[in-house]
Design a protein around this motif. Sequence first.
Motif, PDB file in Angstrom:
ATOM      1  N   VAL A  28      48.404  32.344  58.342  1.00 36.55           N
ATOM      2  CA  VAL A  28      46.972  32.525  59.210  1.00 36.55           C
ATOM      3  C   VAL A  28      47.509  32.789  60.857  1.00 36.55           C
ATOM      4  CG1 VAL A  28      44.978  31.133  60.167  1.00 36.55           C
ATOM      5  CG2 VAL A  28      45.493  31.021  57.579  1.00 36.55           C
ATOM      6  N   ALA A  29      48.319  32.029  61.014  1.00 39.33           N
ATOM      7  CA  ALA A  29      48.761  32.247  62.439  1.00 39.33           C
ATOM      8  C   ALA A  29      49.520  33.492  62.688  1.00 39.33           C
ATOM      9  CB  ALA A  29      49.940  31.257  62.843  1.00 39.33           C
ATOM     10  N   ASP A  30      50.132  33.821  61.698  1.00 44.70           N
ATOM     11  CA  ASP A  30      50.968  35.430  61.708  1.00 44.70           C
ATOM     12  C   ASP A  30      49.862  36.433  61.829  1.00 44.70           C
ATOM     13  OD1 ASP A  30      53.528  36.973  61.352  1.00 44.70           O
ATOM     14  OD2 ASP A  30      52.016  37.817  59.622  1.00 44.70           O
ATOM     15  N   ALA A  31      49.015  36.383  60.900  1.00 41.89           N
ATOM     16  CA  ALA A  31      47.912  37.324  61.162  1.00 41.89           C
ATOM     17  C   ALA A  31      47.023  37.412  62.252  1.00 41.89           C
ATOM     18  CB  ALA A  31      46.924  37.146  59.738  1.00 41.89           C
ATOM     19  N   GLN A  32      46.806  36.319  62.827  1.00 41.30           N
ATOM     20  CA  GLN A  32      45.875  36.218  64.215  1.00 41.30           C
ATOM     21  C   GLN A  32      46.788  36.892  65.119  1.00 41.30           C
ATOM     22  OE1 GLN A  32      45.017  32.015  63.903  1.00 41.30           O
ATOM     23  NE2 GLN A  32      43.164  32.365  63.182  1.00 41.30           N
ATOM     24  N   ALA A  33      48.192  36.292  65.376  1.00 42.05           N
ATOM     25  CA  ALA A  33      48.783  36.962  66.484  1.00 42.05           C
ATOM     26  C   ALA A  33      48.810  38.452  66.198  1.00 42.05           C
ATOM     27  CB  ALA A  33      50.143  36.159  66.229  1.00 42.05           C
ATOM     28  N   GLY A  34      49.062  39.022  64.902  1.00 40.93           N
ATOM     29  CA  GLY A  34      49.335  40.440  64.708  1.00 40.93           C
ATOM     30  C   GLY A  34      47.918  41.220  65.245  1.00 40.93           C
TER      31      GLY A  34
ATOM     32  N   GLU B 103      44.783  48.005  72.219  1.00 47.40           N
ATOM     33  CA  GLU B 103      43.508  48.916  72.404  1.00 47.40           C
ATOM     34  C   GLU B 103      43.045  48.307  73.745  1.00 47.40           C
ATOM     35  OE1 GLU B 103      41.370  47.583  69.130  1.00 47.40           O
ATOM     36  OE2 GLU B 103      42.478  48.990  67.715  1.00 47.40           O
ATOM     37  N   GLY B 104      43.603  47.395  74.601  1.00 54.25           N
ATOM     38  CA  GLY B 104      42.995  47.216  75.768  1.00 54.25           C
ATOM     39  C   GLY B 104      41.705  46.222  75.610  1.00 54.25           C
ATOM     40  N   ARG B 105      41.758  45.530  74.401  1.00 54.69           N
ATOM     41  CA  ARG B 105      40.748  44.632  74.415  1.00 54.69           C
ATOM     42  C   ARG B 105      41.107  43.050  74.521  1.00 54.69           C
ATOM     43  NH1 ARG B 105      38.547  46.685  68.686  1.00 54.69           N
ATOM     44  NH2 ARG B 105      36.902  45.125  69.076  1.00 54.69           N
ATOM     45  N   TYR B 106      41.615  42.840  75.799  1.00 57.15           N
ATOM     46  CA  TYR B 106      42.378  41.556  76.103  1.00 57.15           C
ATOM     47  C   TYR B 106      41.376  40.504  75.664  1.00 57.15           C
ATOM     48  CZ  TYR B 106      44.897  45.353  78.483  1.00 57.15           C
ATOM     49  OH  TYR B 106      45.751  46.404  78.847  1.00 57.15           O
ATOM     50  N   ALA B 107      39.983  40.554  76.227  1.00 57.67           N
ATOM     51  CA  ALA B 107      39.333  39.354  76.003  1.00 57.67           C
ATOM     52  C   ALA B 107      39.190  39.015  74.524  1.00 57.67           C
ATOM     53  CB  ALA B 107      37.861  39.534  76.548  1.00 57.67           C
ATOM     54  N   GLY B 108      39.129  39.984  73.616  1.00 57.47           N
ATOM     55  CA  GLY B 108      38.946  39.655  72.315  1.00 57.47           C
ATOM     56  C   GLY B 108      40.293  39.059  71.617  1.00 57.47           C
ATOM     57  N   ALA B 109      41.251  39.697  72.348  1.00 59.54           N
ATOM     58  CA  ALA B 109      42.696  39.202  71.601  1.00 59.54           C
ATOM     59  C   ALA B 109      43.098  37.938  72.074  1.00 59.54           C
ATOM     60  CB  ALA B 109      43.622  40.147  72.325  1.00 59.54           C
ATOM     61  N   LEU B 110      42.746  37.324  73.179  1.00 59.83           N
ATOM     62  CA  LEU B 110      43.168  36.137  73.769  1.00 59.83           C
ATOM     63  C   LEU B 110      42.659  34.973  72.587  1.00 59.83           C
ATOM     64  CD1 LEU B 110      44.514  34.409  75.882  1.00 59.83           C
ATOM     65  CD2 LEU B 110      42.400  34.357  77.053  1.00 59.83           C
ATOM     66  N   PRO B 111      41.534  34.770  72.123  1.00 58.61           N
ATOM     67  CA  PRO B 111      41.197  33.756  71.166  1.00 58.61           C
ATOM     68  C   PRO B 111      42.128  33.750  70.077  1.00 58.61           C
ATOM     69  CG  PRO B 111      38.994  34.859  72.039  1.00 58.61           C
ATOM     70  CD  PRO B 111      40.321  35.599  72.587  1.00 58.61           C
ATOM     71  N   LEU B 112      42.377  34.893  69.415  1.00 58.85           N
ATOM     72  CA  LEU B 112      43.184  35.066  68.434  1.00 58.85           C
ATOM     73  C   LEU B 112      44.629  34.535  68.524  1.00 58.85           C
ATOM     74  CD1 LEU B 112      42.038  38.379  66.782  1.00 58.85           C
ATOM     75  CD2 LEU B 112      41.633  36.059  65.649  1.00 58.85           C
TER      76      LEU B 112
ATOM     77  N   LEU C 226      48.709  30.419  68.540  1.00 55.98           N
ATOM     78  CA  LEU C 226      49.812  29.534  69.064  1.00 55.98           C
ATOM     79  C   LEU C 226      49.468  28.057  68.791  1.00 55.98           C
ATOM     80  CD1 LEU C 226      51.952  29.016  71.612  1.00 55.98           C
ATOM     81  CD2 LEU C 226      49.989  29.104  72.892  1.00 55.98           C
ATOM     82  N   ASP C 227      48.192  27.617  68.725  1.00 50.81           N
ATOM     83  CA  ASP C 227      47.621  26.204  68.370  1.00 50.81           C
ATOM     84  C   ASP C 227      48.452  25.684  66.845  1.00 50.81           C
ATOM     85  OD1 ASP C 227      46.312  26.057  70.644  1.00 50.81           O
ATOM     86  OD2 ASP C 227      44.431  26.265  69.677  1.00 50.81           O
ATOM     87  N   ILE C 228      48.494  26.613  65.912  1.00 49.64           N
ATOM     88  CA  ILE C 228      49.087  26.354  64.755  1.00 49.64           C
ATOM     89  C   ILE C 228      50.404  26.463  64.642  1.00 49.64           C
ATOM     90  CG2 ILE C 228      49.329  27.342  62.337  1.00 49.64           C
ATOM     91  CD1 ILE C 228      46.378  28.517  62.487  1.00 49.64           C
ATOM     92  N   GLN C 229      50.978  27.257  65.647  1.00 47.61           N
ATOM     93  CA  GLN C 229      52.591  27.300  65.459  1.00 47.61           C
ATOM     94  C   GLN C 229      53.253  26.307  66.011  1.00 47.61           C
ATOM     95  OE1 GLN C 229      52.924  31.372  66.889  1.00 47.61           O
ATOM     96  NE2 GLN C 229      52.801  32.203  64.883  1.00 47.61           N
ATOM     97  N   GLU C 230      52.599  25.827  67.326  1.00 46.04           N
ATOM     98  CA  GLU C 230      52.797  24.607  68.230  1.00 46.04           C
ATOM     99  C   GLU C 230      52.617  23.218  67.286  1.00 46.04           C
ATOM    100  OE1 GLU C 230      51.779  25.196  72.853  1.00 46.04           O
ATOM    101  OE2 GLU C 230      50.150  24.447  71.504  1.00 46.04           O
TER     102      GLU C 230
END
Length: 737
Positions: free
Chosen positions: A681-687, A695-704, A709-713
Motif C-alpha cells: 500500500v505504501a509503495d503504491a501510494q509513494a509511486g 505532472e506538477g500536481r503537488y497538492a494532490g501528491a502530498l497526502p499520498l 511515509l506514515d506506514i513506512q515509519e
Amino acid sequence: MDNQEALQRTLTRARRALQIIEEEKASYGIRIPPDLVIELEEKQKEVTSLEARLSQLQGQRPASVPNNLPRYNDVFVGRKEEIARCMDALSPEERGWGVAIDGIGGMGKTALALEVAHLARKQALFDAYLFVSAKTTWLSTEGVRPETLALSSLDSFCREFAKGLGQADIVKMTDATERRRALLDALRGRRTLLIWDNLETLNAEERDMIAEFVRKLPTPNKAIITSRRRTGESAVTIRLDHLLEAEALELMREKGKSHPRLDQELNATKPEILTALYQASGGNPLALDWTLGQVAHKGYSISVALERLRDAAKSEDLYGFLFADAAKTLSEKDRTVLSALVVFLTPAKTAALVDATDIVITEIQVSLERLVTLSLVNDLDGERFGLHPLTRTYIRAAVGGTDTVLTAPLSGIRFNSAAQRKVLRYWVDFAQKYGGDDKDAYKTYDKLETEWQNLEGVATTLREMAGIPGALKDRQAAQMLIDLENALYNFLFFRGYWDERVRLGEWCYHAGKALGQWSDAGWGAYHVAWIYYNRADTDWAVRWATQMTEAMERGGSRLDKAVAIGLQGQIAEQRQDWAEAERLHQEELAIYRELGEEQREAIALNDLGAVAQEQGHYDRAESYYKQALAIEEKLGNKANQATYCGCLGNLALNRDRPTETRPWYERELALAQEVGRQDLVADAQAGLARVLEKEGRYAGALPLAQSALDIQERLRDQNLDFSRRLVERLQRKVGME
C-alpha cells in the motif's frame, strides 16, 4: 448554613410532634396503649438523633454521638465516582439499606468505606458511626500478620454495635436471637451508620444471617458492607476496580512524601518503569503500597521491586494474602475455568471457554458465577469475563506455566495445567484455521487481527514452557510454538507486525533447533532475515540468512535449500553485487522449474527483473516482471500480483513513461488494499505521489506521500528515507504555489 437551617426546621417539627405525643400520653393516665409507648420512644430517639446531628454541624462534640471509626491516616486518592455513589446510597431518598463494596483483595474497599463514613460524619448525616471488622490478617512489608481482634459471627458484630450505642443490657443478653431483635429495636428512630468490614472471612451461614439482618435494618439507619465476595441484596453494589493510572501515580507521589528514600527512587525512575509498575499491579492500591514498601523499607530499587511483584514466588506474602483463602474453596471445574482464562489476554466469552475447555456451557456458567462472586473473575459488558493482572500472575504460577516455584502458603493450591495446555492448543488451532499463506488466506486475517493480543500471549507462554532459547523443557510446547509461527508469519508480514514477526521467527528457529527439526529452524530464520532485508538492515539479514542456510543444509529439502539460495541472492542485490545476485537467482530459478514450483518460479523471475533493472537493462527487466505477473494471474495470488505490478510501475517511472506508470500503481494499490499488505500500500501510494509530482500536481501528491511515509515509519521499511525526502520536497513545492 443551609444544611443547618434545614436540620433545625426538621428538629423543630420533630419536637412539636413529640410534645403532641407526650400530651396524648398524659391524657390516658396510667393505662397507656402499647402502640403509643413505642411511638413515643421512637420520636424521642428521633429528636435525640436530630439534636446530635445539629451539634455536629455546629462544630460541637456532643457525647451523644457514638463514633468508633478508625483513624485513617494512610493516603487516599481518586475514587470520586465511587464516593458519590456511596453517598447517594446513604441518603434518605435511597430506599435500600446502604451500600455493598466488593472486589478483589487490596482494591481499597475498607479505605473507601472509611472515607465515605468520615465524609458522612462531616456532613452530619448520622447520629452514630460504628465500625466492626472480621479481618483476620493484614499485610505488611514483613509479611502477613494475624489480626487478633477479628470478629467471626453476626452475634459478635451485634455485641460490638450494641456496645458502641451504649446499650449495656443488649450486650449482656445470653440469647443471640434476642440480641439481634433488641438491637434492631434500639435502632428504631435513630439514624446510625453501621460498617461491616471484610465479611468474606465469615462462613456462608454467618454471611447469610448478616444479609438478613441488614435487610431488616429500620430506616433511616444505613449500612456499608465490604467483602471480596459479591453480596448486596436491596443495596447499591459497587465492585471496586483498579485505580486509573493518573491516580496510581498520585498515590506513588503521596507515599514518597512520607519516605525520603522512596521519593528519591521515584524521582530517579523513568516514567515508563512507573507505568510498568502500574500495569503489573493492575492499579491495585495494596499491591502498589506493598511494592513501594519494598523500596522504602528494604532498600530495593523500583525496578527490582517491580520484578518481585511480577514473580509470585518472590511475593508470596502478597499473593497469598490476596488469593489463598479464595483458592481453597474452588472446585475442580472452577480451577479449570481459571486455568483457561489465564490464556485469554482479552476478556473471553462463554462460548469461547466452552470451545477451549470442552466443558458443557451450563457447568461453565455455574463456575463463572461462583468465580465472579469470589472476585476472582470480572464480568464485563457483552457477557465477557476477564482476569485482573494480579490474578493472572498468581494463577500462571499456580498452574506451573512459568519458572516460578511456589512455596507456602500457595504451594498446596494447584491448578489444571492440562486445561491450560488444551486452551493453548485451541489458540494454535485458531491460528491455523484463519492463518497460513494460501492465496486466499488474507480473507480471514481480520479474525487474527481481532485476537492478536491473545495469540501473542499464547506465543509468549509457549516459549516460556518450552524453555527456549536454552535447554528444552517441553517438547509439546515447542512444537505448538512452531505450529503457531507457521500459521502467523504471513499475517504478521501483511498487516505490518514486523517486530512481532522477527520475535516469533527467532522463537521458531530456537524451537526447531531444540527439537532437531532443521527445516522448521531454517524457516524461522528465513522469516527473521526477510524482515531485516526489507528494512535494509543488511548485516542482520546476512546473520539470519547464514543461520537459515546452515539449518537447511542439515535437514532441509531441496525446495528449502532453493529458498535459502534466493535469500542469499536478494542480499547480494542489496549489496549491489549484481553478478553474484544474478548467479544465485538463476540457480534458484532452475531448481523451482525442475520441482514444478510455479509460484516460487515467479518470485525468482521477479528477483532477476530487479537485478536487470538496477543495471539499466529495462527491456530484460520488463520481460522478467511480466512473466512473473502472468504466472501469478494464472494462480490467482493477488498479493504477489500487487508486488509485480509495483515493480512494473517503478520500471515505467524509471523509463519516464508516465502514461504507463499510473495504471500499474493504481492496480498495485487496489490489490494491496484488498489483501491488506501494508508495505505494498505504501509503495503504491509513494509511486502515485511521484507520478503526480511529475505532472506538477503537488497538492494532490502530498497526502499520498505522507500516508506512505506514515506506514513506512511504523514498519521501518527500507524505502523510508526515500519517502521522507519525497514528502519534504512536496511540502516545499506546495508552499511555493
